[in-house]
Design a protein around this motif. Structure first.
Motif, PDB file in Angstrom:
ATOM      1  N   LEU A   1       0.833  -1.209   0.000  1.00  0.00           N
ATOM      2  CA  LEU A   1       0.000   0.000   0.000  1.00  0.00           C
ATOM      3  C   LEU A   1       0.866   1.257   0.000  1.00  0.00           C
ATOM      4  O   LEU A   1       0.545   2.250  -0.683  1.00  0.00           O
ATOM      5  N   THR A   2       1.958   1.232   0.777  1.00  0.00           N
ATOM      6  CA  THR A   2       2.860   2.384   0.826  1.00  0.00           C
ATOM      7  C   THR A   2       3.478   2.632  -0.548  1.00  0.00           C
ATOM      8  O   THR A   2       3.567   3.779  -1.009  1.00  0.00           O
ATOM      9  N   ARG A   3       3.894   1.556  -1.218  1.00  0.00           N
ATOM     10  CA  ARG A   3       4.507   1.704  -2.546  1.00  0.00           C
ATOM     11  C   ARG A   3       3.510   2.309  -3.538  1.00  0.00           C
ATOM     12  O   ARG A   3       3.844   3.249  -4.278  1.00  0.00           O
ATOM     13  N   ILE A   4       2.272   1.806  -3.525  1.00  0.00           N
ATOM     14  CA  ILE A   4       1.255   2.325  -4.448  1.00  0.00           C
ATOM     15  C   ILE A   4       0.951   3.798  -4.127  1.00  0.00           C
ATOM     16  O   ILE A   4       0.839   4.630  -5.040  1.00  0.00           O
ATOM     17  N   ALA A   5       0.838   4.101  -2.832  1.00  0.00           N
ATOM     18  CA  ALA A   5       0.521   5.476  -2.435  1.00  0.00           C
ATOM     19  C   ALA A   5       1.610   6.444  -2.888  1.00  0.00           C
ATOM     20  O   ALA A   5       1.318   7.552  -3.372  1.00  0.00           O
ATOM     21  N   ARG A   6       2.876   6.049  -2.749  1.00  0.00           N
ATOM     22  CA  ARG A   6       3.968   6.921  -3.185  1.00  0.00           C
ATOM     23  C   ARG A   6       3.951   7.091  -4.701  1.00  0.00           C
ATOM     24  O   ARG A   6       4.238   8.179  -5.215  1.00  0.00           O
ATOM     25  N   GLU A   7       3.619   6.028  -5.414  1.00  0.00           N
ATOM     26  CA  GLU A   7       3.543   6.124  -6.875  1.00  0.00           C
ATOM     27  C   GLU A   7       2.418   7.048  -7.324  1.00  0.00           C
ATOM     28  O   GLU A   7       2.490   7.656  -8.397  1.00  0.00           O
ATOM     29  N   THR A   8       1.371   7.143  -6.499  1.00  0.00           N
ATOM     30  CA  THR A   8       0.226   7.991  -6.872  1.00  0.00           C
ATOM     31  C   THR A   8       0.284   9.375  -6.230  1.00  0.00           C
ATOM     32  O   THR A   8      -0.710  10.096  -6.217  1.00  0.00           O
ATOM     33  N   GLY A   9       1.458   9.731  -5.668  1.00  0.00           N
ATOM     34  CA  GLY A   9       1.640  11.117  -5.242  1.00  0.00           C
ATOM     35  C   GLY A   9       1.753  11.392  -3.758  1.00  0.00           C
ATOM     36  O   GLY A   9       1.916  12.551  -3.363  1.00  0.00           O
ATOM     37  N   MET A  10       1.654  10.363  -2.899  1.00  0.00           N
ATOM     38  CA  MET A  10       1.765  10.630  -1.463  1.00  0.00           C
ATOM     39  C   MET A  10       3.205  10.983  -1.090  1.00  0.00           C
ATOM     40  O   MET A  10       4.135  10.268  -1.449  1.00  0.00           O
ATOM     41  N   ARG A  11       3.375  12.090  -0.350  1.00  0.00           N
ATOM     42  CA  ARG A  11       4.689  12.452   0.167  1.00  0.00           C
ATOM     43  C   ARG A  11       4.791  11.956   1.600  1.00  0.00           C
ATOM     44  O   ARG A  11       3.927  12.239   2.422  1.00  0.00           O
ATOM     45  N   THR A  12       5.855  11.219   1.894  1.00  0.00           N
ATOM     46  CA  THR A  12       5.991  10.605   3.211  1.00  0.00           C
ATOM     47  C   THR A  12       6.392  11.628   4.270  1.00  0.00           C
ATOM     48  O   THR A  12       6.753  12.770   3.969  1.00  0.00           O
ATOM     49  N   LEU A  13       6.344  11.196   5.539  1.00  0.00           N
ATOM     50  CA  LEU A  13       6.758  12.055   6.649  1.00  0.00           C
ATOM     51  C   LEU A  13       8.222  12.465   6.500  1.00  0.00           C
ATOM     52  O   LEU A  13       8.578  13.626   6.765  1.00  0.00           O
ATOM     53  N   ARG A  14       9.094  11.522   6.084  1.00  0.00           N
ATOM     54  CA  ARG A  14      10.495  11.880   5.891  1.00  0.00           C
ATOM     55  C   ARG A  14      10.638  12.928   4.786  1.00  0.00           C
ATOM     56  O   ARG A  14      11.424  13.874   4.912  1.00  0.00           O
ATOM     57  N   ALA A  15       9.877  12.779   3.697  1.00  0.00           N
ATOM     58  CA  ALA A  15       9.932  13.771   2.613  1.00  0.00           C
ATOM     59  C   ALA A  15       9.465  15.143   3.102  1.00  0.00           C
ATOM     60  O   ALA A  15      10.042  16.177   2.748  1.00  0.00           O
ATOM     61  N   ALA A  16       8.416  15.149   3.938  1.00  0.00           N
ATOM     62  CA  ALA A  16       7.941  16.419   4.504  1.00  0.00           C
ATOM     63  C   ALA A  16       9.009  17.036   5.400  1.00  0.00           C
ATOM     64  O   ALA A  16       9.208  18.261   5.415  1.00  0.00           O
ATOM     65  N   GLY A  17       9.725  16.173   6.157  1.00  0.00           N
ATOM     66  CA  GLY A  17      10.802  16.658   7.011  1.00  0.00           C
ATOM     67  C   GLY A  17      11.942  17.247   6.204  1.00  0.00           C
ATOM     68  O   GLY A  17      12.501  18.297   6.552  1.00  0.00           O
ATOM     69  N   LEU A  18      12.318  16.591   5.092  1.00  0.00           N
ATOM     70  CA  LEU A  18      13.389  17.108   4.232  1.00  0.00           C
ATOM     71  C   LEU A  18      12.999  18.458   3.643  1.00  0.00           C
ATOM     72  O   LEU A  18      13.831  19.367   3.526  1.00  0.00           O
ATOM     73  N   ARG A  19      11.724  18.594   3.283  1.00  0.00           N
ATOM     74  CA  ARG A  19      11.256  19.899   2.777  1.00  0.00           C
ATOM     75  C   ARG A  19      11.419  20.984   3.823  1.00  0.00           C
ATOM     76  O   ARG A  19      11.874  22.098   3.544  1.00  0.00           O
ATOM     77  N   ALA A  20      11.087  20.659   5.100  1.00  0.00           N
ATOM     78  CA  ALA A  20      11.215  21.642   6.181  1.00  0.00           C
ATOM     79  C   ALA A  20      12.685  21.989   6.448  1.00  0.00           C
ATOM     80  O   ALA A  20      13.015  23.139   6.782  1.00  0.00           O
ATOM     81  N   ILE A  21      13.579  20.992   6.296  1.00  0.00           N
ATOM     82  CA  ILE A  21      15.009  21.269   6.460  1.00  0.00           C
ATOM     83  C   ILE A  21      15.494  22.205   5.352  1.00  0.00           C
ATOM     84  O   ILE A  21      16.215  23.174   5.592  1.00  0.00           O
ATOM     85  N   HIS A  22      15.095  21.914   4.130  1.00  0.00           N
ATOM     86  CA  HIS A  22      15.503  22.762   2.994  1.00  0.00           C
ATOM     87  C   HIS A  22      14.956  24.176   3.134  1.00  0.00           C
ATOM     88  O   HIS A  22      15.600  25.144   2.704  1.00  0.00           O
TER      89      HIS A  22
END
Length: 566
Positions: free
Chosen positions: A527-548
């Protein structure tokens, strides 16, 4: 018997501060977007703050005092210590005939007068003053106590330690009412609320007594009195929370209402028997600290747009997940605030009700008398709601009732305790929800974490090392010339480098592909793989955005999120 409370608009007209047309204009605005009449009159420019204070005083049957023309007496100031004055939002003015007169910023705050009389050792009379002037007058009167407060706290602890030798340790009521105990606890409450603490901990151990408070998710230790005086402080808390001070063998829960700086603050009190006495934790519920606005929670712009889109759904279930203390309730309240309009009926079922939201019907759960989530949820469907908030889905019965509400045309919000958004699907199936019902009703899952914001005053930029990038799972070419930031530490952030918190979000919107995978019993990883393929940004990705964006640090993101392996 007192007569009915006069309407504020009529009081202000009688005082000649506004006229009928201005009141009617404010009432029209109030019908459109809620709000208090007095505040709306000030916002429209028909009334100033001093005039509003004068009107509120007259409405409450109290005298009004203009602090610009009054100098507080030194004897009156000496009767109430700084911590108590600031915690209760009062300014001592004078002593006449054994009666202490104090100024209140809020006329509804008269409930503190008996407690003040107890502390001062004399009768206390209240008058009303303009709130802004009261704050500056408080700062002027207690100038020496307006700093960081560590020295003052040590002084109060030393006073309690000296006086503690005189206490009868069997007489808890007497200990709870002793002046050094009252002053120390008031100062702890004031300091914790001033520093925007979320929890205050009083913990007895065999050889020591610890006092700590949590700010931005991190515990800090305070100066504490000797362990044998823990009973005195905790008994004082129980008196304020209207708990049974004689009962120390059973857990107890209560509530303390304070006004600090003119703003109402609720303290949820919990006591728990331990090996060495009662442990006491106070949860601070301060509306001035919590922003119930989606735009201020820290979500990225596209995440906020997704959340706002969920609010327009005609029916379905929206879940917010995360561990305890991850801000789930705050996010839900902010979402409810967005839909809280005249043409939308919102009902919540909560355990407990954390904040009073104007215009929303809120129901507290009470398992002791059978007022459970599932039972209340079945009942409120007959109350014709449009939107329902269920504080938490804990079991199959609550989940089934929420699903029934969704299937009958209601939009339902709730929370779950899972580590990420896809795990919520497995959790619902685990507690007994049929997959076909889940796919028919659940519209989205929002997972979130809270990370500390870098202090604006002491933020500095730096170039990340290869080791730091490796910890984040990044390569040098991934970041290019980007620079990261951290806080050096300053007075504004108590030398922590952080001030405030923000949310990191992971939004899983169920589409046909995901629904098919759920019906096919796909694993959480799939489910996680499908969700990421369809556009879900993970918590780690959100964290990297906040760091940047240089609003939080690498340490915070590593502490709250995990690297994706899918």
């Amino acid at each position: 018997m007192a007569g009915p409370r006069r309407l504020l608009g009529q009081v202000l007209k009688d005082l000649g501060l506004v006229h009928e047309g201005q009141v009617q204009e404010a009432l029209m605005v109030q019908r459109e977007r809620q709000g208090r009449l007095g505040e709306l009159l000030v916002e429209l420019g028909h009334l100033d703050e001093a005039g509003l204070a004068r009107g509120l005083a007259a409405q409450a049957g109290l005298d009004f005092v203009d602090l610009a023309t009054v100098t507080p007496d030194a004897a009156a100031i000496a009767r109430i210590d700084a911590g108590t004055a600031r915690a209760f939002g009062v300014l001592p003015l004078r002593i006449d005939g054994g009666v202490l007169t104090v100024a209140l910023g809020d006329p509804l705050n008269v409930s503190v007068l008996p407690d003040l009389g107890f502390t001062a050792g004399m009768e206390v009379h209240g008058v009303v003053a303009d709130e802004a002037r009261l704050k500056s007058a408080l700062d002027a009167a207690y100038r020496d106590d307006g700093g960081p407060g560590r020295g003052k706290l040590q002084e109060l602890v030393a006073e309690l330690s000296r006086e503690g030798a005189k206490f009868d340790l069997e007489d808890k009521a007497a200990m709870a009412s002793a002046a050094p105990v009252v002053k120390l606890l008031n100062y702890i409450l004031y300091q914790a609320i001033r520093d925007k603490a979320s929890d205050i901990h009083l913990e007895p151990f065999e050889a020591e007594f610890k006092m700590r408070y949590r700010v931005d998710g991190v515990l800090y230790e305070l100066e504490a009195p000797p362990p044998h005086l823990a009973v005195a402080l905790i008994s004082r808390v129980k008196v304020m929370a209207d708990l049974d001070i004689a009962e120390t063998r059973l857990p107890q829960d209560g509530r303390i209402e304070l006004t600090v700086g003119g703003k109402p603050v609720d303290l949820r009190v919990s006591t728990l028997p331990t090996m060495f006495g009662e442990s006491c934790v106070m949860r601070v519920l301060d509306r001035s600290v919590v922003s119930l606005d989606l735009g201020n929670l820290g979500f990225a712009d596209h995440e906020r747009v997704d959340l706002e889109r969920l609010l327009t759904l005609p029916h379905g279930i929206v879940l917010v997940t995360g561990p305890t203390g991850s801000g789930k309730t705050t996010t839900l309240y902010a979402m409810l605030n967005e839909v809280n309009r005249e043409d939308v009926k919102v009902i919540t079922v909560e355990d407990p009700v954390e904040y009073d939201l104007e215009g929303i019907v809120q129901i507290p759960v009470n398992d002791d008398i059978g007022v459970t989530y599932a039972r209340v949820l079945r009942t409120i469907l007959r109350q014709d709601p449009d939107v329902i908030l269920v504080g938490e889905i804990r079991d199959r019965e609550t989940a089934q009732t929420a699903i029934e509400a969704s299937l009958t045309g209601h939009l339902v919000f709730s929370t779950l305790h899972t580590n990420d958004a896809p795990s919520a699907i497995a959790r619902l199936i685990d507690i007994g929800v049929e997959p076909f019902l889940l796919t028919a009703t659940v519209q989205a899952v929002v997972a979130q974490r809270l990370v500390r914001r870098i202090c604006d005053r002491c933020r500095v930029e730096y170039e990340p090392s290869d080791d730091v990038l490796h910890e984040l799972g990044l390569r040098r070419e991934d970041v290019g010339d980007a620079r990261f930031a951290r806080g050096q530490g300053c007075d504004a952030c108590n030398f922590t480098g952080y001030r405030g918190r923000m949310a990191l979000g992971e939004i899983l919107v169920l589409d046909e592909r995901l629904r098919t995978a759920i019906l096919d019993a796909a694993s959480t990883g799939e489910l996680t793989r499908i969700a990421r393929e369809t556009g879900m940004r993970t918590l780690r990705a959100a964290g990297l955005r906040a760091i940047h964006d240089r609003v939080t640090t690498v340490d915070e993101v590593l502490r709250e999120t995990i690297h994706e392996t899918v």
